[in-house]
Motif scaffolding. Sequence first.
Motif, PDB file in Angstrom:
ATOM      1  N   HIS A 176      -8.587 -15.003  10.900  1.00 56.17           N
ATOM      2  CA  HIS A 176      -8.035 -15.693   9.717  1.00 56.17           C
ATOM      3  C   HIS A 176      -6.525 -15.478   9.625  1.00 56.17           C
ATOM      4  CE1 HIS A 176     -12.226 -15.451   7.601  1.00 56.17           C
ATOM      5  NE2 HIS A 176     -12.172 -16.368   8.545  1.00 56.17           N
ATOM      6  N   GLN A 177      -6.091 -14.248   9.852  1.00 62.82           N
ATOM      7  CA  GLN A 177      -4.655 -13.963   9.780  1.00 62.82           C
ATOM      8  C   GLN A 177      -3.882 -14.710  10.871  1.00 62.82           C
ATOM      9  OE1 GLN A 177      -3.639  -9.600   8.802  1.00 62.82           O
ATOM     10  NE2 GLN A 177      -5.794  -9.496   9.439  1.00 62.82           N
ATOM     11  N   ARG A 178      -4.516 -14.818  12.015  1.00 63.41           N
ATOM     12  CA  ARG A 178      -3.833 -15.480  13.115  1.00 63.41           C
ATOM     13  C   ARG A 178      -3.653 -16.975  12.860  1.00 63.41           C
ATOM     14  NH1 ARG A 178      -5.396 -15.716  19.474  1.00 63.41           N
ATOM     15  NH2 ARG A 178      -3.291 -15.441  20.208  1.00 63.41           N
ATOM     16  N   ILE A 179      -4.702 -17.636  12.383  1.00 64.43           N
ATOM     17  CA  ILE A 179      -4.597 -19.062  12.085  1.00 64.43           C
ATOM     18  C   ILE A 179      -3.630 -19.281  10.929  1.00 64.43           C
ATOM     19  CG2 ILE A 179      -5.853 -21.153  11.488  1.00 64.43           C
ATOM     20  CD1 ILE A 179      -6.419 -19.875  14.285  1.00 64.43           C
ATOM     21  N   LEU A 180      -3.624 -18.378   9.963  1.00 67.63           N
ATOM     22  CA  LEU A 180      -2.665 -18.455   8.864  1.00 67.63           C
ATOM     23  C   LEU A 180      -1.235 -18.392   9.410  1.00 67.63           C
ATOM     24  CD1 LEU A 180      -2.149 -18.526   5.799  1.00 67.63           C
ATOM     25  CD2 LEU A 180      -2.331 -16.012   5.809  1.00 67.63           C
ATOM     26  N   SER A 181      -0.987 -17.503  10.349  1.00 71.67           N
ATOM     27  CA  SER A 181       0.340 -17.419  10.975  1.00 71.67           C
ATOM     28  C   SER A 181       0.682 -18.707  11.696  1.00 71.67           C
ATOM     29  CB  SER A 181       0.389 -16.245  11.951  1.00 71.67           C
ATOM     30  OG  SER A 181       0.284 -15.016  11.278  1.00 71.67           O
ATOM     31  N   LEU A 182      -0.303 -19.290  12.381  1.00 69.84           N
ATOM     32  CA  LEU A 182      -0.073 -20.555  13.080  1.00 69.84           C
ATOM     33  C   LEU A 182       0.326 -21.654  12.096  1.00 69.84           C
ATOM     34  CD1 LEU A 182      -0.321 -22.269  15.714  1.00 69.84           C
ATOM     35  CD2 LEU A 182      -2.703 -22.675  15.072  1.00 69.84           C
ATOM     36  N   THR A 211      -7.522 -12.127   0.115  1.00 70.72           N
ATOM     37  CA  THR A 211      -7.026 -12.806  -1.092  1.00 70.72           C
ATOM     38  C   THR A 211      -5.521 -12.659  -1.296  1.00 70.72           C
ATOM     39  OG1 THR A 211      -9.184 -12.496  -2.134  1.00 70.72           O
ATOM     40  CG2 THR A 211      -7.331 -13.071  -3.583  1.00 70.72           C
ATOM     41  N   PRO A 212      -4.949 -11.441  -1.144  1.00 69.86           N
ATOM     42  CA  PRO A 212      -3.503 -11.330  -1.368  1.00 69.86           C
ATOM     43  C   PRO A 212      -2.660 -11.989  -0.277  1.00 69.86           C
ATOM     44  CG  PRO A 212      -4.592  -9.167  -1.446  1.00 69.86           C
ATOM     45  CD  PRO A 212      -5.554 -10.136  -0.846  1.00 69.86           C
ATOM     46  N   LEU A 213      -3.276 -12.346   0.845  1.00 66.05           N
ATOM     47  CA  LEU A 213      -2.521 -12.797   2.003  1.00 66.05           C
ATOM     48  C   LEU A 213      -2.365 -14.312   2.085  1.00 66.05           C
ATOM     49  CD1 LEU A 213      -3.972 -10.409   4.745  1.00 66.05           C
ATOM     50  CD2 LEU A 213      -1.989 -10.067   3.253  1.00 66.05           C
ATOM     51  N   TRP A 214      -3.217 -15.055   1.371  1.00 65.93           N
ATOM     52  CA  TRP A 214      -3.135 -16.510   1.461  1.00 65.93           C
ATOM     53  C   TRP A 214      -3.334 -17.159   0.107  1.00 65.93           C
ATOM     54  CZ3 TRP A 214      -7.889 -17.272   5.213  1.00 65.93           C
ATOM     55  CH2 TRP A 214      -9.055 -16.835   4.594  1.00 65.93           C
ATOM     56  N   SER A 215      -2.845 -18.376   0.008  1.00 60.45           N
ATOM     57  CA  SER A 215      -3.067 -19.173  -1.202  1.00 60.45           C
ATOM     58  C   SER A 215      -4.404 -19.887  -1.069  1.00 60.45           C
ATOM     59  CB  SER A 215      -1.954 -20.202  -1.361  1.00 60.45           C
ATOM     60  OG  SER A 215      -2.039 -21.187  -0.347  1.00 60.45           O
ATOM     61  N   PRO A 216      -4.948 -20.413  -2.172  1.00 65.20           N
ATOM     62  CA  PRO A 216      -6.205 -21.173  -2.063  1.00 65.20           C
ATOM     63  C   PRO A 216      -6.091 -22.351  -1.093  1.00 65.20           C
ATOM     64  CG  PRO A 216      -5.777 -20.620  -4.350  1.00 65.20           C
ATOM     65  CD  PRO A 216      -4.556 -20.215  -3.573  1.00 65.20           C
ATOM     66  N   GLU A 217      -4.929 -22.998  -1.066  1.00 70.60           N
ATOM     67  CA  GLU A 217      -4.727 -24.125  -0.157  1.00 70.60           C
ATOM     68  C   GLU A 217      -4.727 -23.649   1.300  1.00 70.60           C
ATOM     69  OE1 GLU A 217      -3.428 -24.991  -4.149  1.00 70.60           O
ATOM     70  OE2 GLU A 217      -2.742 -23.424  -2.743  1.00 70.60           O
ATOM     71  N   GLU A 218      -4.079 -22.515   1.550  1.00 68.61           N
ATOM     72  CA  GLU A 218      -4.051 -21.971   2.902  1.00 68.61           C
ATOM     73  C   GLU A 218      -5.443 -21.503   3.329  1.00 68.61           C
ATOM     74  OE1 GLU A 218       0.458 -20.212   3.419  1.00 68.61           O
ATOM     75  OE2 GLU A 218      -0.990 -19.067   2.229  1.00 68.61           O
TER      76      GLU A 218
END
Length: 330
Positions: A242-248, A264-271
């Motif tokens: 999840h963190q990797r795709i978020l970085s992408l 939860t603290p690392l991404w927005s609902p949209e992300e």
Amino acid sequence: MLLQDKKFSLLELASVREDETITDTLRHSLCYAQRADELGFERFWLAEHHNMEGIASAATSVLIGHIASGTKRIKVGSGGIMLPNHPPLVIAEQFGTLACLYPGRIELGLGRAPGTDAITMRALRRDMRAADDFPQEVGLLQQLLAPLKPGQKLKAIPGAGTEVPIWLLGSSLFSAQLAAQRGLPYAFAGHFAPRLVREALHIYRESFQPSETLNKPYAMLGLPLIAADTDREARHLATTSHQRILSLLRGNPLWLKPPVDDMTPLWSPEEEAAVKDFLGLAVVGGPDTVREQLETVCRELPVDEFMFTIDIYDPAHRSQALEILAALRT
């Protein structure tokens, strides 16, 4: 029982952990391939990516040789070589050489997308319109890898006569249609582009024309997978992916990061929604859950083989995922 009829394979990006070097990464990749070889996995492919911090598989043919030299049985290939980035003659020579070094074990998966951005394409000295020539360049590669014909002017030496198996890879419908027309095996990139999987596989099977390569269609599906002892542990390990795709999605480096207890603290609902859409075909869970999810895919999609991407931070846990998968087929 459904899974016993399917072959299991692996796609490797040589993902770099944020606390390690590329040398460490390549050592882990070889150990991973060796374990897959021991467990009876069918093939081990490496993906071509350029100008991406956190992915160390840019020199794909070099790594194929590295993996093939350290394994005994497993087929090793590209998943894929992005053909717009390369002259077909060079690819024929590279893979022809590999085929001579490791007879019967080298495969050439081809993609139509450049797999990178415009700046990198220019650095690779390729025409931005090269993707338009993909069908012609696939045909040229087939000719260069086939036995020499009388009077043939352009020759791949090594390469000619090796008949390295060619696969077409795709995340849309174009390569599905081309693979069907040419009678070639087809691999769909469900590990990052799940939306068109049903349509692409349908087009491939319905339009397939028998060839000297295949007398009937053969489809492989790429899937993201996280397997662990329990569902809870697998969900925890999946936060690395999840963190990797978020970085992408954010345009950040793609270092492999340790799993976290809460995203939860690392991404927005949209992300969060975007990441989960990207990983829409992900299989995540303990052994029973993984079996159930894969059998559901087998019932719903006409695939002959699975190729898994396993983004797990700890190499020991990654190896354990292979053992869980192997046990599902016994």
